[in-house]
Write a protein that holds these residues in place. Structure first.
Motif, short mmCIF file in Angstrom:
data_model
loop_
_atom_site.label_atom_id
_atom_site.label_comp_id
_atom_site.label_asym_id
_atom_site.label_seq_id
_atom_site.Cartn_x
_atom_site.Cartn_y
_atom_site.Cartn_z
N THR A 94 -16.44 -8.39 -13.41
CA THR A 94 -16.13 -9.51 -12.51
C THR A 94 -14.69 -9.43 -12.00
O THR A 94 -14.39 -9.87 -10.89
N ILE A 95 -13.82 -8.85 -12.80
CA ILE A 95 -12.44 -8.65 -12.31
C ILE A 95 -12.50 -7.79 -11.05
O ILE A 95 -11.87 -8.10 -10.03
N GLY A 96 -13.27 -6.71 -11.12
CA GLY A 96 -13.35 -5.80 -9.98
C GLY A 96 -13.95 -6.45 -8.76
O GLY A 96 -13.47 -6.26 -7.63
N LEU A 97 -14.99 -7.26 -8.98
CA LEU A 97 -15.66 -7.91 -7.85
C LEU A 97 -14.74 -8.96 -7.23
O LEU A 97 -14.64 -9.08 -6.00
N SER A 98 -14.02 -9.69 -8.07
CA SER A 98 -13.10 -10.71 -7.56
C SER A 98 -11.94 -10.04 -6.82
O SER A 98 -11.48 -10.54 -5.78
N GLN A 99 -11.49 -8.92 -7.34
CA GLN A 99 -10.41 -8.19 -6.67
C GLN A 99 -10.87 -7.72 -5.29
O GLN A 99 -10.12 -7.78 -4.31
N LYS A 100 -12.14 -7.30 -5.23
CA LYS A 100 -12.68 -6.85 -3.94
C LYS A 100 -12.65 -8.00 -2.93
O LYS A 100 -12.28 -7.81 -1.78
N ALA A 101 -13.04 -9.21 -3.38
CA ALA A 101 -13.01 -10.38 -2.49
C ALA A 101 -11.58 -10.68 -2.05
O ALA A 101 -11.33 -10.99 -0.89
N LEU A 102 -10.64 -10.57 -2.99
CA LEU A 102 -9.24 -10.83 -2.64
C LEU A 102 -8.73 -9.79 -1.64
O LEU A 102 -8.02 -10.12 -0.69
N ASP A 103 -9.11 -8.53 -1.87
CA ASP A 103 -8.71 -7.47 -0.92
C ASP A 103 -9.21 -7.80 0.48
O ASP A 103 -8.48 -7.67 1.46
N MET A 104 -10.46 -8.26 0.56
CA MET A 104 -11.04 -8.56 1.88
C MET A 104 -10.32 -9.75 2.52
O MET A 104 -10.07 -9.79 3.71
N MET A 105 -9.99 -10.73 1.65
CA MET A 105 -9.30 -11.93 2.16
C MET A 105 -7.95 -11.51 2.78
O MET A 105 -7.59 -11.94 3.88
N CYS A 106 -7.22 -10.66 2.07
CA CYS A 106 -5.88 -10.25 2.54
C CYS A 106 -5.99 -9.42 3.82
O CYS A 106 -5.22 -9.62 4.76
N GLU A 107 -6.97 -8.52 3.85
CA GLU A 107 -7.12 -7.69 5.06
C GLU A 107 -7.41 -8.57 6.27
O GLU A 107 -6.81 -8.41 7.34
N ARG A 108 -8.31 -9.53 6.07
CA ARG A 108 -8.69 -10.40 7.18
C ARG A 108 -7.49 -11.26 7.63
O ARG A 108 -7.25 -11.47 8.82
N ALA A 109 -6.73 -11.73 6.65
CA ALA A 109 -5.58 -12.58 6.97
C ALA A 109 -4.57 -11.82 7.83
O ALA A 109 -3.91 -12.41 8.70
N LEU A 110 -4.49 -10.52 7.60
CA LEU A 110 -3.53 -9.71 8.36
C LEU A 110 -4.12 -9.23 9.68
O LEU A 110 -3.40 -8.69 10.52
N SER A 111 -5.43 -9.44 9.88
CA SER A 111 -6.08 -8.87 11.07
C SER A 111 -6.40 -9.92 12.13
O SER A 111 -6.55 -9.60 13.29
N ARG A 112 -6.51 -11.18 11.74
CA ARG A 112 -7.04 -12.21 12.64
C ARG A 112 -5.90 -13.10 13.15
O ARG A 112 -5.14 -13.68 12.36
N GLN A 113 -5.85 -13.22 14.47
CA GLN A 113 -4.81 -14.02 15.11
C GLN A 113 -5.45 -15.32 15.59
O GLN A 113 -6.51 -15.29 16.22
N THR A 114 -4.83 -16.44 15.32
CA THR A 114 -5.36 -17.69 15.89
C THR A 114 -4.23 -18.73 15.97
O THR A 114 -3.28 -18.68 15.18
N ALA A 115 -4.32 -19.62 16.97
CA ALA A 115 -3.32 -20.67 17.18
C ALA A 115 -1.90 -20.12 17.07
O ALA A 115 -1.05 -20.64 16.35
N GLY A 116 -1.69 -19.02 17.76
CA GLY A 116 -0.34 -18.50 17.92
C GLY A 116 0.19 -17.62 16.82
O GLY A 116 1.32 -17.14 16.90
#
Ligand SMILES: Cc1cc2nc3c(=O)[nH]c(=O)nc-3n(C[C@H](O)[C@H](O)[C@H](O)COP(=O)(O)OP(=O)(O)OC[C@H]3O[C@@H](n4cnc5c(N)ncnc54)[C@H](O)[C@@H]3O)c2cc1C
Length: 433
Positions: free
Chosen positions: A265-287
């Protein structure tokens, strides 16, 4: 000074190799053969998967949880934890590395309690990854409470005859054998009156009535069997461990299984966190980027903190298991890990899904699968509530009621005691406090 948070360099090299291998070679299997890691190999799968298993063996990372005499590496639980958190990214990875549930737990109890003949017949091929096994304990009328179990095994000459119903027996449909828990002596406490049996899946009377599917699977096409054991005859030699030992064996089985789930579960949760961080750095909105929004930063920070707490707790518990070689002694921490596991995965996967917007909710992203897995984790191997009760009971053993009317930390008493303790050093003014 013995506390150490570093991995020795040799093993770290193996982990680095495993990390790359899982991402590059194993994760693609999850797309090619989804939900099929417990389906017996066919030629197509063999062609792809056998060489991967061979590579894992060459790297000396096959079945790291078992000793060399049993075909494993004997690395113990802490090293397995470090490996399993890498394997947790991919449902196929555990199969490729010989550490898949429920087989690891089943292998452990056969290793602990099996006779040489039982080890030869069941454990060897299990470790070779050639067959699957099933743990058949839960019954339709009660899972969390083994004292409700009714399945009976009755001695008949030099055989045992098993009758009863079992529910949620994972992978029964592809297993070569089942480990069945049955009442052998109804006249004593259930904790002493049940026994475990190794039952070949093709024994007459092992009737799979329904293969219950989890949410999202087709009706009656799942992996969790409702089984009617109807006059199932097995020889005396099918008894695993001693008569009446089922409860003790179950604790060994489930102790291992629970902590292995937590590692993955550590690995699976880390995978979700990795995806969250990648998306946060990739998506632009409201300036600005999502990564610049404070709410999103909060999701990331909370997820990281939650995951780190969980990871350290799991590693510590794995270390304890290695140190004491006794699941019972570490029961409180295994249960506490089991309690927090669903919440950690749920929270991180949920936030990651939210950060992905509508895309996060689709079947093109894995988040709902993770959230569903979190729900399952709150039940499989015992409901959260029962584990909380275990933690509390175990903790309370180390305490005693306070003497007298007030708590032992009641400040007026403490102050009087402090004054008395230092009376000879206090001047009059201070003494009047
Ligand atoms: C995906 C999956 C795989 C599984 N695989 C296997 C397997 O391979 N082999 C096997 O034998 N079993 C398996 N199980 C069954 C699992 O062990 C049981 O589901 C679990 O023990 C709970 O039993 P139950 O479902 O009968 O719930 P119940 O016992 O009916 O409990 C229902 C709810 O009641 C509450 N509750 C129950 N007891 C208490 C209590 N003492 N105090 C407070 N609240 C309580 C909790 O909220 C609990 O969730 C699996 C389950 C799942 C979901």
């Amino acid at each position: 000074m013995a506390w150490d948070f570093e991995t020795d360099q040799e093993y770290q090299k193996k982990l680095d190799w495993a990390n790359e291998f899982v991402r590059e070679e194993v994760e693609p299997l999850d797309r090619l053969f989804p939900h099929q890691q417990f389906v017996p190999m066919d030629d197509t799968k063999r062609k792809i998967i056998d060489p991967l298993k061979e590579e894992v063996r060459r790297q000396e990372l096959w079945a790291t949880h078992l000793g060399p005499d049993l075909g494993g590496q004997g690395f113990g639980q802490l090293k397995l934890a470090l490996l399993n958190e890498i394997l947790g990214r991919s449902p196929w990875a555990s199969t490729v590395f010989g550490t898949q549930a429920p087989d690891t737990g089943n292998a452990e109890i056969i290793a602990h309690y099996g006779t040489p003949e039982q080890k030869e017949r069941y454990l060897r091929p299990l470790l070779e990854g050639e067959l699957f096994s099933c743990y058949s304990m839960t019954e339709p009328q009660g899972g969390a409470d083994p004292t409700q179990f009714k399945t009976r095994a009755v001695k008949d000459g030099d055989e045992w005859v098993i009758n009863g119903w079992k529910y949620f027996s994972s992978n029964a449909k592809t297993a070569s054998f089942l480990i069945v828990m049955a009442v052998t002596n109804p006249d004593v406490s259930p904790y002493k009156g049940m026994s475990m049996f190794l039952v070949p899946a093709d024994t007459p009377g092992v009737n799979i009535v329904r293969n219950v599917g989890l949410y999202g699977e087709r009706l009656n096409d799942g992996s969790h069997a409702l089984i009617h054991y109807e006059d199932v005859h097995v020889p005396e030699a099918a008894l695993l461990g001693g008569e009446g030992q089922a409860f003790v064996i179950a604790q060994t089985r489930l102790g291992g299984g629970r902590i292995h789930h937590a590692m993955r579960t550590i690995g699976l949760s880390q995978k979700a966190l990795d995806m969250m961080c990648e998306r946060a750095l990739s998506r632009q909105t409201a300036g600005s980027l999502l990564a610049d929004k404070q709410f999103v930063q909060g999701y990331i920070a909370d997820s990281y903190a939650q995951l780190m707490q969980f990871r350290l707790f799991v590693l510590y518990t794995a270390w304890e298991i290695d140190k004491y070689n006794d699941y019972k002694r570490v029961r409180k921490d295994i249960s506490a890990v089991k309690v927090v596991m669903p919440t950690v995965l749920h929270d991180i996967a949920w936030r990651a899904m939210q950060v992905h917007g509508a895309l996060g909710t689709t079947n093109e992203m894995p988040f709902f699968g993770m959230i569903h897995a979190a729900g399952v984790m709150g039940l499989a191997d015992g409901p959260t509530e029962v584990h909380k009760a275990t933690v509390a009971r175990q903790l309370l053993r180390d305490y005693k009621p306070s003497d007298g009317m007030w708590p032992s930390e009641w400040i007026p008493d403490k102050l009087d005691a402090a004054k008395a303790r230092f009376a000879h050093l206090l001047d009059l003014e201070v003494g009047n406090l």
